[in-house]
Design a protein around this motif. Structure first.
Motif, short mmCIF file in Angstrom:
data_model
loop_
_atom_site.label_atom_id
_atom_site.label_comp_id
_atom_site.label_asym_id
_atom_site.label_seq_id
_atom_site.Cartn_x
_atom_site.Cartn_y
_atom_site.Cartn_z
N VAL A 33 4.48 -11.69 -0.17
CA VAL A 33 4.87 -12.64 -1.18
C VAL A 33 4.27 -12.20 -2.51
N LYS A 34 5.13 -12.11 -3.53
CA LYS A 34 4.64 -11.71 -4.85
C LYS A 34 4.55 -12.93 -5.75
N ARG A 35 3.73 -12.82 -6.77
CA ARG A 35 3.59 -13.89 -7.76
C ARG A 35 4.80 -13.90 -8.66
N ILE A 36 5.12 -15.06 -9.17
CA ILE A 36 6.21 -15.23 -10.12
C ILE A 36 5.61 -15.13 -11.52
N ARG A 37 6.15 -14.24 -12.34
CA ARG A 37 5.64 -14.05 -13.69
C ARG A 37 5.67 -15.40 -14.44
N VAL A 56 3.91 -18.06 -13.78
CA VAL A 56 3.42 -19.17 -12.97
C VAL A 56 1.98 -18.88 -12.59
N ARG A 57 1.07 -19.71 -13.10
CA ARG A 57 -0.36 -19.46 -12.91
C ARG A 57 -0.86 -19.91 -11.55
N ARG A 58 -0.27 -20.96 -10.99
CA ARG A 58 -0.70 -21.47 -9.69
C ARG A 58 0.50 -21.81 -8.83
N ALA A 59 0.39 -21.49 -7.57
CA ALA A 59 1.42 -21.90 -6.61
C ALA A 59 1.09 -23.31 -6.14
N ASN A 82 -4.09 -27.21 -4.90
CA ASN A 82 -4.83 -27.22 -6.17
C ASN A 82 -5.41 -28.60 -6.44
N TYR A 128 -0.50 -26.56 -15.30
CA TYR A 128 -0.18 -26.35 -13.89
C TYR A 128 0.85 -27.39 -13.43
N GLN A 146 4.23 -26.63 -14.65
CA GLN A 146 4.82 -25.55 -13.87
C GLN A 146 5.26 -26.03 -12.49
#
Length: 167
Positions: A1-5, A7-10, A31, A38, A41
């Motif tokens: 799983v990659k991070r979404i540009r 987006v600081r927190r999932a 979180n 956050y 987002q």
């Protein structure tokens, strides 16, 4: 799983059963300490999910709070409310305002934005209430021969209820 540009927190986002269908809860425990950024987002992520995967054309996005009035809540909720309201005015979200926990199971919003602590409390309360009510129904149907017969007649409905409320 990659991070979404960008987006600081999932956020963890369970889909909850509601009286009108279902709702996505963003966040429910990933979180506990959040910033207004956050939560904004989370609203965008939840909106995208509700549109693409739940098939909701214009998801109603609500901010979990202690009251529905804009003046309710702490600093985090006030600052987040302002960001979500701005996103709503700009047409980026269908922000409907604050939503109280009691209105979530009734279908008050399609996407419920929360910090992980509040969202987790909401989720666990719903789970506990479902277990409590299932236990009460079981006790009610076990009382005597007639209630057991009634349970047999309601069997498919009871199974549907258990399946819908199974976390």
């Amino acid at each position: 799983v990659k991070r979404i540009r960008g987006v600081r927190r999932a956020a963890m986002g369970p889909v909850l059963p509601t009286a009108t269908g279902r709702a996505l809860l963003c966040d429910c425990g990933a979180n506990a300490d959040c910033t207004p950024e956050y939560l904004l987002q989370f609203a965008y992520l939840g909106n995208f999910y509700a549109q693409r995967l739940m098939g909701v054309e214009k998801p109603r996005v609500g901010l979990l709070n202690i009251g529905s009035e804009p003046s309710k809540g702490d600093t985090l909720r006030h600052e987040t409310f302002a960001l979500l309201e701005e996103a709503g005015r700009e047409g980026r979200l269908n922000f409907i305002g604050n939503i109280e926990a009691r209105d979530v199971p009734l279908g008050g919003a399609d996407v419920v934005v929360a910090d992980g602590f509040s969202g987790n409390v909401l989720l666990k309360t719903i789970e506990g209430t479902a277990k409590f009510m299932s236990g009460m129904m079981k006790d009610m149907f076990k009382r005597n021969f007639l209630t057991k017969l009634a349970a047999l007649a309601c069997r498919s409905g009871i199974q549907d209820f258990k399946k819908k409320m199974d976390y």
